[in-house]
Design a protein around this motif. Structure first.
Motif, PDB file in Angstrom:
ATOM      1  N   VAL A  35       0.829  -1.190   0.000  1.00 21.48           N
ATOM      2  CA  VAL A  35       0.000   0.000   0.000  1.00 21.48           C
ATOM      3  C   VAL A  35       0.868   1.245   0.000  1.00 21.48           C
ATOM      4  CG1 VAL A  35      -1.665   1.300   1.355  1.00 21.48           C
ATOM      5  CG2 VAL A  35      -1.891  -1.173   1.159  1.00 21.48           C
ATOM      6  N   ASP A  36       0.622   2.114  -0.920  1.00 18.32           N
ATOM      7  CA  ASP A  36       1.369   3.358  -1.002  1.00 18.32           C
ATOM      8  C   ASP A  36       0.476   4.387  -1.666  1.00 18.32           C
ATOM      9  OD1 ASP A  36       3.646   5.069  -0.823  1.00 18.32           O
ATOM     10  OD2 ASP A  36       3.908   4.804  -2.981  1.00 18.32           O
ATOM     11  N   THR A  37       0.161   5.455  -0.970  1.00 20.74           N
ATOM     12  CA  THR A  37      -0.708   6.471  -1.529  1.00 20.74           C
ATOM     13  C   THR A  37      -0.072   7.088  -2.759  1.00 20.74           C
ATOM     14  OG1 THR A  37      -1.491   6.967   0.693  1.00 20.74           O
ATOM     15  CG2 THR A  37      -1.926   8.610  -1.026  1.00 20.74           C
ATOM     16  N   PRO A  38      -0.762   7.054  -3.923  1.00 21.32           N
ATOM     17  CA  PRO A  38      -0.169   7.620  -5.133  1.00 21.32           C
ATOM     18  C   PRO A  38       0.088   9.115  -4.970  1.00 21.32           C
ATOM     19  CG  PRO A  38      -2.069   6.230  -5.647  1.00 21.32           C
ATOM     20  CD  PRO A  38      -2.062   6.425  -4.167  1.00 21.32           C
ATOM     21  N   VAL A  39       1.324   9.505  -5.137  1.00 24.24           N
ATOM     22  CA  VAL A  39       1.696  10.905  -5.054  1.00 24.24           C
ATOM     23  C   VAL A  39       2.666  11.198  -6.176  1.00 24.24           C
ATOM     24  CG1 VAL A  39       1.359  11.121  -2.559  1.00 24.24           C
ATOM     25  CG2 VAL A  39       3.560  10.355  -3.448  1.00 24.24           C
ATOM     26  N   PRO A  40       2.691  12.417  -6.681  1.00 21.67           N
ATOM     27  CA  PRO A  40       3.671  12.751  -7.712  1.00 21.67           C
ATOM     28  C   PRO A  40       5.072  12.720  -7.134  1.00 21.67           C
ATOM     29  CG  PRO A  40       2.519  14.714  -6.927  1.00 21.67           C
ATOM     30  CD  PRO A  40       1.827  13.543  -6.323  1.00 21.67           C
ATOM     31  N   PRO A  41       6.073  12.452  -7.951  1.00 15.36           N
ATOM     32  CA  PRO A  41       7.454  12.425  -7.449  1.00 15.36           C
ATOM     33  C   PRO A  41       7.823  13.752  -6.816  1.00 15.36           C
ATOM     34  CG  PRO A  41       7.312  11.521  -9.674  1.00 15.36           C
ATOM     35  CD  PRO A  41       5.991  12.149  -9.383  1.00 15.36           C
ATOM     36  N   VAL A  42       8.499  13.660  -5.664  1.00 15.34           N
ATOM     37  CA  VAL A  42       8.931  14.882  -4.988  1.00 15.34           C
ATOM     38  C   VAL A  42      10.441  15.030  -5.060  1.00 15.34           C
ATOM     39  CG1 VAL A  42       6.972  14.942  -3.420  1.00 15.34           C
ATOM     40  CG2 VAL A  42       9.010  13.644  -2.802  1.00 15.34           C
ATOM     41  N   VAL A  43      11.093  14.074  -5.732  1.00 11.94           N
ATOM     42  CA  VAL A  43      12.537  14.135  -5.888  1.00 11.94           C
ATOM     43  C   VAL A  43      12.879  13.915  -7.352  1.00 11.94           C
ATOM     44  CG1 VAL A  43      13.113  13.392  -3.561  1.00 11.94           C
ATOM     45  CG2 VAL A  43      12.680  11.688  -5.307  1.00 11.94           C
ATOM     46  N   THR A  44      14.008  14.421  -7.734  1.00 12.61           N
ATOM     47  CA  THR A  44      14.462  14.238  -9.105  1.00 12.61           C
ATOM     48  C   THR A  44      15.370  13.026  -9.184  1.00 12.61           C
ATOM     49  OG1 THR A  44      16.320  15.706  -8.664  1.00 12.61           O
ATOM     50  CG2 THR A  44      14.337  16.689  -9.603  1.00 12.61           C
ATOM     51  N   PRO A  45      15.472  12.406 -10.351  1.00  9.33           N
ATOM     52  CA  PRO A  45      16.366  11.254 -10.482  1.00  9.33           C
ATOM     53  C   PRO A  45      17.802  11.631 -10.136  1.00  9.33           C
ATOM     54  CG  PRO A  45      14.897  11.416 -12.368  1.00  9.33           C
ATOM     55  CD  PRO A  45      14.730  12.683 -11.582  1.00  9.33           C
ATOM     56  N   ALA A  46      18.557  10.619  -9.707  1.00 11.07           N
ATOM     57  CA  ALA A  46      19.942  10.853  -9.314  1.00 11.07           C
ATOM     58  C   ALA A  46      20.804  11.205 -10.521  1.00 11.07           C
ATOM     59  CB  ALA A  46      20.498   9.617  -8.631  1.00 11.07           C
ATOM     60  N   ALA A  47      21.823  12.006 -10.269  1.00 12.86           N
ATOM     61  CA  ALA A  47      22.797  12.310 -11.311  1.00 12.86           C
ATOM     62  C   ALA A  47      23.737  11.119 -11.474  1.00 12.86           C
ATOM     63  CB  ALA A  47      23.589  13.557 -10.925  1.00 12.86           C
ATOM     64  N   PRO A  48      24.310  10.932 -12.651  1.00 12.94           N
ATOM     65  CA  PRO A  48      25.240   9.806 -12.857  1.00 12.94           C
ATOM     66  C   PRO A  48      26.359   9.814 -11.824  1.00 12.94           C
ATOM     67  CG  PRO A  48      24.693  10.856 -14.944  1.00 12.94           C
ATOM     68  CD  PRO A  48      24.118  11.733 -13.868  1.00 12.94           C
ATOM     69  N   GLY A  49      26.621   8.640 -11.219  1.00 16.46           N
ATOM     70  CA  GLY A  49      27.698   8.517 -10.242  1.00 16.46           C
ATOM     71  C   GLY A  49      27.354   8.961  -8.845  1.00 16.46           C
ATOM     72  N   GLU A  50      26.144   9.449  -8.639  1.00 13.42           N
ATOM     73  CA  GLU A  50      25.743   9.922  -7.312  1.00 13.42           C
ATOM     74  C   GLU A  50      25.541   8.737  -6.374  1.00 13.42           C
ATOM     75  OE1 GLU A  50      22.165  12.605  -5.246  1.00 13.42           O
ATOM     76  OE2 GLU A  50      22.382  12.500  -7.429  1.00 13.42           O
ATOM     77  N   ALA A  51      25.971   8.884  -5.139  1.00 16.28           N
ATOM     78  CA  ALA A  51      25.817   7.818  -4.150  1.00 16.28           C
ATOM     79  C   ALA A  51      24.348   7.648  -3.794  1.00 16.28           C
ATOM     80  CB  ALA A  51      26.622   8.147  -2.903  1.00 16.28           C
ATOM     81  N   PRO A  52      23.937   6.449  -3.381  1.00 12.99           N
ATOM     82  CA  PRO A  52      22.531   6.252  -3.009  1.00 12.99           C
ATOM     83  C   PRO A  52      22.190   7.013  -1.737  1.00 12.99           C
ATOM     84  CG  PRO A  52      23.832   4.336  -2.401  1.00 12.99           C
ATOM     85  CD  PRO A  52      24.729   5.220  -3.230  1.00 12.99           C
ATOM     86  N   ARG A  53      20.946   7.444  -1.662  1.00 15.33           N
ATOM     87  CA  ARG A  53      20.479   8.092  -0.444  1.00 15.33           C
ATOM     88  C   ARG A  53      19.835   7.098   0.511  1.00 15.33           C
ATOM     89  NH1 ARG A  53      18.019  14.094  -1.781  1.00 15.33           N
ATOM     90  NH2 ARG A  53      19.923  14.962  -2.714  1.00 15.33           N
ATOM     91  N   LEU A  54      19.383   5.983  -0.046  1.00 19.73           N
ATOM     92  CA  LEU A  54      18.782   4.943   0.782  1.00 19.73           C
ATOM     93  C   LEU A  54      19.328   3.587   0.353  1.00 19.73           C
ATOM     94  CD1 LEU A  54      16.732   4.251   3.021  1.00 19.73           C
ATOM     95  CD2 LEU A  54      15.028   3.921   1.217  1.00 19.73           C
ATOM     96  N   VAL A  55      19.835   2.840   1.317  1.00 16.40           N
ATOM     97  CA  VAL A  55      20.344   1.487   1.082  1.00 16.40           C
ATOM     98  C   VAL A  55      19.343   0.516   1.697  1.00 16.40           C
ATOM     99  CG1 VAL A  55      22.198  -0.133   1.590  1.00 16.40           C
ATOM    100  CG2 VAL A  55      22.731   2.263   1.049  1.00 16.40           C
ATOM    101  N   VAL A  56      18.825  -0.380   0.882  1.00 19.24           N
ATOM    102  CA  VAL A  56      17.747  -1.274   1.306  1.00 19.24           C
ATOM    103  C   VAL A  56      18.256  -2.710   1.329  1.00 19.24           C
ATOM    104  CG1 VAL A  56      15.394  -2.062   0.854  1.00 19.24           C
ATOM    105  CG2 VAL A  56      16.060   0.287   0.276  1.00 19.24           C
TER     106      VAL A  56
END
Length: 546
Positions: A35-56
């Protein structure tokens, strides 16, 4: 620290063969997606080579490689996405300690039982004279007090990056051991029919009030498509060996309200996995995970598949139906990560804490109760020492002698121990029975089976004798014989899938149909995750003196 190229993920990998791929698949909309409430993206895609912000990290409890390989062609949702964008390896657990607690501790710390101190889900403690759980302190509270080494939560704190560590699971031992002594572990409390932590944060309490679990237990678990299950499982709903789980019987349907404890059935329902995904998504919002440049850790443990495996077996309709539903739930969760964290801003490893034995009825195996082992051991000891309680516990993999036995003169004790070993070796279901002192400690000096055995023993905490089951044999509590179990030195217990998705992954490739032929040691998982988090791996950190 960035994740190296594909083959460099493995220590000592000599090269990577070209993976086999299957034809492109049509991915249907996730019917049971988290379940996830549909919302528009609030973040932009990562730039090439950018480190992850979330490790799952996603741990599917009791997912053997052999069973996953059989189900793989029918997985067209989340697993298919992972295998279009990531890598698939066969993970190899280093020892026979293939149980939930040692497996989760190993994944997060990179340390086997010999150094982690986590022998099993519970074990006999000589100092207090009783069995104590893997995350149970002497006062009964929950903690990682028995873990001798740092885990990922501890390493994140030591790294002082500002990142957070959160875990979510049904089992308390799974959630706690995935982090260690730091971070926010969240697990399900069957008495409350809600998720909790050591100190439940406000957002989690609010989530529980807004999404109560008990009303959802009115739903009856029925197979989505019985004809499909019969076709792809190549078995019936009532195959020999199935016993059911958590009050459910061997065959569909499974109605929580008809059991003695409906809240307890969450552990053996597709709903259990759904609740973990929902709570994980709530944690992303509640803890603001992945919202800044300091990478955060989110670890999930999906325990429901383990209970289904124990109750019905990996080959059952229940296991197939749950896996097909999990495939769609996972698709919804991955899509939510894209929306909430950002495309290319998260990385993920999916694996398992252990595998499982095929149903004994399908081979030449059998079942053997721990109580039978204990009673035989005690009779053998009594033949040397006389009447008395000489054995106090014999749950896999250890036989513990009583304080009275250990107080006997060395020669008498040695003779009694030898008689116990010979008595247990007579069981057709046991492949090996030995003195722990002959195999525990100094693991670095050992090779082959001796090394594998050593890594699964704790020189201080293990019992005086250890035993290993013969292939195809399931060890269990006498009061609750399962369809299948795990906890052995055999490949079906030690080999699990490892799927790796780096945040800077290249464009999608054709979906993988088979894993790489180069195995991945499970001690590597924490190193991969630590690299993405930009911290020192837990196994490289200083540890407190014993």
């Amino acid at each position: 620290m960035r994740l190296p190229a594909r083959c460099a993920l493995l220590i000592a990998a000599a090269g990577c063969p070209a993976p086999q791929v299957s034809p492109p698949r049509v991915v249907p909309p996730p019917a049971d997606a988290a379940v996830d409430t549909p919302v528009p993206p609030v973040v932009t895609p990562a730039a090439p080579g950018e480190a992850p912000r979330l490790v799952v990290l996603v741990v599917v409890d009791q997912l053997p490689s052999w069973a996953f390989a059989i189900k793989r062609p029918h997985l067209t949702g989340g697993f298919d996405r992972l295998l279009r964008e990531g890598e698939w390896h066969t993970g190899v657990h280093p020892s026979a300690a293939t149980l939930t607690a040692p497996g989760h501790a190993l994944i997060s710390s990179g340390e086997p039982t010999a150094t982690s101190g986590i022998l099993g889900n519970e074990w006999w403690h000589r100092d207090v004279g009783r069995v104590v759980g893997s995350v149970e302190a002497h006062d009964g509270s929950s903690s990682a007090v028995w873990m001798r080494v740092p885990a990922l939560g501890d390493a994140l704190v030591a790294g002082a990056t500002g990142g957070k560590a959160v875990s979510v699971g049904l089992k308390g031992r799974a959630a706690i051991l995935l982090l260690g002594k730091a971070g926010l572990p969240i697990w399900y409390d069957r008495k409350l029919a809600a998720f909790k932590s050591f100190s439940t944060p406000g957002w989690l309490a609010d989530h529980g009030r807004q999404h109560p679990i008990l009303p959802r237990l009115d739903d009856v678990w029925t197979p989505r498509d019985p004809a499909q299950l019969a076709r792809i499982s190549q078995t019936t709903d009532d195959q020999r060996g199935e016993v059911g789980s958590k009050g459910f019987g061997p065959t569909f349907p499974h109605a929580p309200r008809k059991t003695a404890s409906p809240a307890d059935t969450v552990f053996a329902l597709p709903l259990g996995n759904e609740l973990v995904f929902e709570t994980a998504l709530a944690a992303i919002a509640g803890e603001a995970l992945g919202s800044d440049a300091a990478p955060d850790l989110l670890a999930l443990s999906l325990s429901a598949y383990d209970y289904v495996g124990h109750g019905w077996g990996q080959e059952s309709w229940e296991a197939w139906d749950m896996m097909l539903r999990l495939d769609q739930q996972l698709a919804g969760f991955l899509a939510a990560l894209d929306r909430r964290v950002g495309v290319g801003r998260w990385s993920l490893v999916l694996t398992s804490d252990h595998g499982a034995c095929p149903l004994p009825e399908r081979g030449n195996g059998g079942r053997l109760a721990f109580e039978t082992i204990k009673n035989a051991a005690n009779r053998a000891a009594a033949a040397e020492l006389g009447p008395g309680e000489w054995v106090v516990a014999a749950k896999y993999p250890s036989v513990y002698l009583s304080a009275a036995a250990r107080a006997k003169p060395p020669k008498e004790l040695a003779k009694a121990t030898t008689k116990i070993i010979h008595a247990l070796r007579s069981f057709p279901g046991l492949e090996r029975v030995e003195r722990t002192a002959d195999f525990a400690g100094n693991c670095a000096r050992r090779t082959g089976d001796a090394l594998m055995i050593c890594l699964g023993l704790d020189a201080e905490r293990s019992g005086e004798i250890f035993y290993l089951p013969r292939a195809g044999w399931v060890l269990h509590e006498k009061a609750s014989p399962p369809a299948t179990a795990h906890g052995s030195q055999h490949a079906y217990d030690r080999e699990v899938p490892v799927i790796v998705l780096a945040s800077d992954r290249a464009a999608a490739h054709p979906p993988l149909a088979t894993p790489s032929t180069t195995p991945m040691p499970m001690v590597q998982i924490s190193k991969i995750l630590a690299g993405w988090l930009g911290i020192t791996p837990p196994s490289a950190l200083p540890r407190a003196a014993p």
